[in-house]
Design an enzyme around this catalytic site. Structure first.
Site, short mmCIF file in Angstrom:
data_model
loop_
_atom_site.label_atom_id
_atom_site.label_comp_id
_atom_site.label_asym_id
_atom_site.label_seq_id
_atom_site.Cartn_x
_atom_site.Cartn_y
_atom_site.Cartn_z
N PHE A 222 -24.74 -78.55 -68.05
CA PHE A 222 -24.01 -77.26 -68.03
C PHE A 222 -23.33 -76.74 -68.95
O PHE A 222 -22.45 -75.86 -69.08
CB PHE A 222 -23.20 -77.23 -66.56
CG PHE A 222 -24.01 -77.73 -65.45
CD1 PHE A 222 -24.89 -76.89 -64.63
CD2 PHE A 222 -23.66 -78.88 -64.62
CE1 PHE A 222 -25.48 -77.35 -63.76
CE2 PHE A 222 -24.38 -79.30 -63.76
CZ PHE A 222 -25.29 -78.59 -63.10
N GLU A 226 -23.42 -80.21 -74.62
CA GLU A 226 -23.72 -79.35 -75.94
C GLU A 226 -23.29 -79.93 -77.09
O GLU A 226 -23.79 -80.12 -78.15
CB GLU A 226 -23.76 -77.85 -75.62
CG GLU A 226 -24.35 -77.08 -76.72
CD GLU A 226 -24.22 -75.66 -76.82
OE1 GLU A 226 -24.10 -74.90 -75.85
OE2 GLU A 226 -24.40 -75.05 -78.02
N ARG A 304 -19.36 -64.68 -77.59
CA ARG A 304 -20.28 -64.06 -76.09
C ARG A 304 -19.64 -63.41 -75.18
O ARG A 304 -19.85 -62.42 -74.56
CB ARG A 304 -20.96 -65.27 -75.62
CG ARG A 304 -22.14 -64.74 -74.93
CD ARG A 304 -22.88 -66.24 -74.34
NE ARG A 304 -24.15 -66.29 -74.89
CZ ARG A 304 -25.42 -65.73 -74.94
NH1 ARG A 304 -25.46 -64.60 -74.35
NH2 ARG A 304 -26.56 -66.16 -75.60
N ALA A 502 -28.13 -72.13 -74.13
CA ALA A 502 -28.22 -70.59 -74.04
C ALA A 502 -29.42 -69.99 -73.20
O ALA A 502 -29.78 -68.80 -73.50
CB ALA A 502 -28.34 -70.21 -75.54
N GLU A 705 -28.60 -69.35 -67.24
CA GLU A 705 -27.24 -68.88 -66.86
C GLU A 705 -27.01 -67.70 -66.11
O GLU A 705 -25.89 -67.54 -65.49
CB GLU A 705 -26.61 -68.65 -68.51
CG GLU A 705 -26.50 -70.05 -69.37
CD GLU A 705 -26.13 -69.67 -70.74
OE1 GLU A 705 -26.95 -69.19 -71.32
OE2 GLU A 705 -25.05 -70.01 -71.16
N1 GUN Z 1 -24.85 -71.47 -74.66
C1 GUN Z 1 -24.97 -70.25 -74.13
N2 GUN Z 1 -25.25 -69.32 -74.86
C2 GUN Z 1 -24.98 -69.86 -76.12
C3 GUN Z 1 -25.18 -69.41 -77.52
O1 GUN Z 1 -25.15 -68.31 -77.82
N3 GUN Z 1 -24.93 -70.52 -78.29
C4 GUN Z 1 -24.74 -71.41 -78.12
N4 GUN Z 1 -24.37 -72.72 -78.90
N5 GUN Z 1 -24.78 -72.16 -76.83
C5 GUN Z 1 -24.94 -71.34 -76.09
MO1 MOS Z 2 -24.72 -73.45 -73.11
S1 MOS Z 2 -23.20 -73.07 -72.09
O1 MOS Z 2 -24.78 -75.31 -73.25
O2 MOS Z 2 -26.30 -72.96 -72.29
#
Ligand code: GUN
Ligand code: MOS
Length: 763
Positions: A222, A226, A304, A502, A705
């Site tokens: 989620f 990341e 964003r 993303a 998303e």
């Molecule tokens: N997760 C959702 N959108 C993005 C994005 O534009 N960049 C990165 N790093 N993670 C995301």
């Molecule tokens: Mo990004 S919120 O890990 O898609």
């Protein structure tokens, strides 16, 4: 096609980090996190902890062989605190012991003396003090300053959204295994294997080719994994590197909740101007993002928010400014939607404020301002808009007029229960906003028995990306899915990957896989054409056989592959895909950052118990722009999950830090997430199959998303229900709308936020 993981998931046989069989001699780590949010470390006493049975060694920043730095966008985050701590839970020491229990017992015996410094937890306060992660940014379209005079109605206000705990079912963790030549292999529960590889390489001072990161699958990410899987991987790698023994650390739930960042809370001021026909003429917004103690991904998240600050509306004059504010909370991070939902909540609040003041349904304003094809986003991209189609299909299919009538009739007939209805149209841009991240690679091997192995940069975290990639290969090779296996994600097989994030993972890695498989097929076709002296175009693959001029031959897939091998045709391919057409100029804040947008409309209805403040979400009815869904089971699952997660964020999940920066909502007893009883009683999802060409894999638009934002409708439906009960009370745009806040709002008076006894309650 079923999700390829369904079988092992249901039997409990799927392998997560904690299921990897341990190597003999494995040690176990546990992190000692700072007990205070901000201060100077005067003394760290590890003597008692180190003397406990089973404790092998306790690591501090002094043991770091490379750089004590894990910051990505901004280098502002030490792995282990050196002299200053910036948030509660920041690693100060890392205990390694021969058992999990021994490691945790030792953590409790570490003593640290810290001279406290002032703690900031509020983003506006941080901004006032000039505590910014990066300079503010402004997106602008038209000229707001000269537009207000053309507005018949102008409204100003403030809106706030709170954070959100990721609550992936599998907590964070890593398992580091030393290799020869000082190399290290790390099994990590990460969305970004390359991010882990970079962090470990930096902290250990090793070149990246000595750092192997492998991921089988995650029990959810989620966005929480990341960037923030790096810490645990680097701690385990550091210890394993020194001790030359495998080291594992799998966080307990309460450690995970306390030590990791969450969705960014935002506070915003808005000003919206409409003309007499209720067209929005101008919109200004100032966003205060609570970044926490380090940059992490906050600058990208902030960006964003600006990209999505007008949601799915065309507004000719826009000025939106965002501040990323440094506070003493754990660094907030990516979370499904990545700042977009926060921006969208603010514009919906502004529209709701206007609607409430003008005595019209918000839907009237929403519908009049929907983005049309050809309209310009504030960042310069021209829309290929499905917004009107989604809206009109949803309102017709689900008969919103009848729904509204029913709500009004119910509210007229019931005194202590009120219903509310809200429309929530969405628009979400697909691509990493950082253009360079929009690339991926796929490695495809066809073995001589006809079986196929594929490795990409995609991380499977329950979203079904491996199923989609497998479908791509099965279609190009025209073979049964059983012949294909998607292998683990590994930095030694696929290099320099973008995180699985993303919503773009299936598109990017699916396209690379499409290219790799196609290249192999083209070579085999050419071989057949030369052999049979026909044109290569007349050779096709169908149902596991070679067809020539639409006639089935007796060459099946397996013999085709074997012949290819005998004739020394390459049966492997490594392909690279980079999204075409996208670009963005950050100096002008204009460009074409997104490959495409995903649209949709949800109708959300709720019932509020006006004595208790409790409520149910009765239904969420959606028309969603799928492009052309390549796997409806996976896509519907993503939408249902997204809706529930969005409703959780908007209505019940309340992250609470005290003034000292300590997380009070640190367990599932104090942090309420949606359960089976709180999901909508009815979820209906209809497909908008859009005919236009797009850059999605097989035209199947990204689905990870966008559906989360449908949950925002639950907030406004609750607001409408409350306003059916309390027609004059004023209450803030402040999410989540928990039962407590609903109760306060039901009895709020005209002065915002003040609760006085309501006449009717005493009757
Ligand atoms: N997760 C959702 N959108 C993005 C994005 O534009 N960049 C990165 N790093 N993670 C995301
Ligand atoms: Mo990004 S919120 O890990 O898609």
């Amino acid at each position: 096609m079923k999700n390829i993981d369904a079988y092992t998931h249901l039997r409990g046989e799927s392998i997560y980090l904690d299921d990897i069989p341990l190597i003999h001699g494995t040690l176990f780590g546990a992190s000692f996190g700072s007990p205070v949010a901000h201060g100077i470390i005067r003394h760290l006493d590890i003597s008692e902890a180190a003397a406990l049975p089973g404790v092998v060694r306790i690591f501090t920043y002094k043991d770091i062989t490379g750089e004590n730095q894990i910051g990505g966008i901004v280098p502002d985050e030490p792995l282990i605190a050196d002299h200053e701590v910036h948030f509660c839970g920041m690693p100060v020491a890392f205990v390694v012991a021969d058992s999990v229990d021994a490691a945790r017992a030792a953590v409790k015996k570490i003593k640290v003396t810290i001279d406290p410094l002032p703690v900031i937890t509020d983003s506006r306060e941080a901004q006032q003090l000039g505590e910014l992660i990066i300079p503010p940014r402004t997106f602008q379209l038209g000229d707001t300053a000269n537009s207000w005079q053309h507005c018949t109605h102008i409204f100003e206000g403030r809106a706030d959204t709170n954070g959100q705990e990721h609550l992936y079912i599998e907590t964070q963790g890593a398992y580091a295994v030393p290799q020869e030549h000082n190399a290290i292999k790390i099994y990590s529960s990460t969305q970004g294997p390359t991010a882990v590889q970079r962090a470990v390489s930096r902290v250990l001072g090793l070149p990246m080719h000595l750092v192997e990161v492998e991921v089988n699958r995650l029990g959810g990410g989620f966005g929480g994994k990341e960037d923030q899987a790096n810490t645990w991987a680097a701690l385990c790698a550091l210890a394993a590197h020194h001790l030359k023994r495998p080291v594992k650390y799998s966080l307990h739930r309460m450690e995970d909740m306390a030590m990791t960042g969450k969705r960014h809370p935002y506070s915003a001021d808005f000003k919206i101007g409409l003309n007499a026909e209720l067209k929005i003429i101008a919109y200004e917004a100032t966003f205060y993002q609570n970044a926490g103690a380090a940059a992490d991904l906050s600058p990208a998240v902030m960006e964003r928010t600006l990209f999505h600050c007008t949601n799915t509306y065309f507004i000719p004059n826009v000025k939106a400014t965002a501040y990323s504010c440094r506070t003493h909370l754990p660094p907030n991070t990516a979370f499904r939607g990545f700042g977009g939902p926060q921006g969208m909540f603010m514009i919906e609040s502004a529209i709701a404020k206007a609607a409430e003041a003008l005595g019209v349904e918000a839907a009237v304003i929403q519908e009049k301002n929907l983005l049309q094809t050809g309209d310009e986003f504030p960042y310069g991209q021209i829309a290929q808009s499905e917004a009107p189609d989604c809206w009109h299909k949803a309102t017709a299919l689900y008969d919103v007029a009848a729904m509204r009538k029913e709500v009004n009739a119910f509210n007229a007939a019931n005194k202590w229960h009120k219903k509310g209805l809200a429309c929530m149209p969405i628009c979400f841009g697909i691509s990493f906003t950082k253009t360079l991240m929009n690339q991926a690679r796929s490695l495809v091997h066809v073995y001589t028995d006809g079986s196929v192995g594929i490795t990409t940069g995609a991380v499977e975290m329950g979203q079904g990306v491996n199923t989609k990639i497998l479908q791509v290969a099965a279609q190009v090779f025209s073979i049964q899915p059983e012949k294909i296996r998607i292998h683990t994600t590994n930095t030694f097989k696929i290099a320099n990957t973008s995180p699985s994030a993303a919503s773009a993972t299936a598109d990017l890695n699916g396209k690379a896989t499409l290219m790799a498989c196609t290249a192999i097929v083209e070579r085999l076709k050419k071989m057949v054409a030369e052999e049979m002296k026909v044109d290569a175009q007349s050779v096709t693959l169908q149902d596991e056989y070679v067809w020539v001029n639409k006639q089935k031959t007796d060459i099946d897939w397996k013999s085709l592959v074997m012949t290819g091998h005998i004739k020394r045709i390459g049966l492997s391919e490594h392909a690279h895909y980079a999204t075409p057409e996208i670009h963005f100029d950050a100096a002008k804040e204009k460009g074409h950052p997104f490959a495409y947008h995903v649209y949709g409309t949800a109708l959300v209805s709720v019932t509020v118990d006006c004595i208790r403040g409790t409520y149910t979400v009765d239904s969420v009815k959606v028309v969603h722009d799928f492009g052309a869904s390549m796997n409806t089971a996976v896509d519907l699952g993503q939408i249902e999950g997204g809706i529930v997660q969005g409703i959780g964020w908007m209505t019940m999940e309340e992250v609470v830090y005290d003034a000292n920066g300590r997380l009070r909502s640190n367990a599932l007893s104090t942090y309420k997430v949606p359960d089976i009883y709180s999901v909508p009683k009815e979820i209906a999802i209809d497909f908008l199959q859009t005919p236009h060409d797009n850059l999605a894999i097989f035209r199947s638009k990204a689905v990870g998303e966008p559906p989360l934002m449908y949950g925002i409708g639950a907030y406004f439906a609750l607001r409408n229900a409350v306003r059916a009960f309390n027609k004059t009370g004023q209450f803030a745009f402040d999410a989540p709308m928990t039962p407590e806040k609903v109760l306060m709002a039901l009895y709020a008076t005209q002065k915002e936020g003040i609760i006085e006894s309501h006449e009717e309650t005493t009757n």
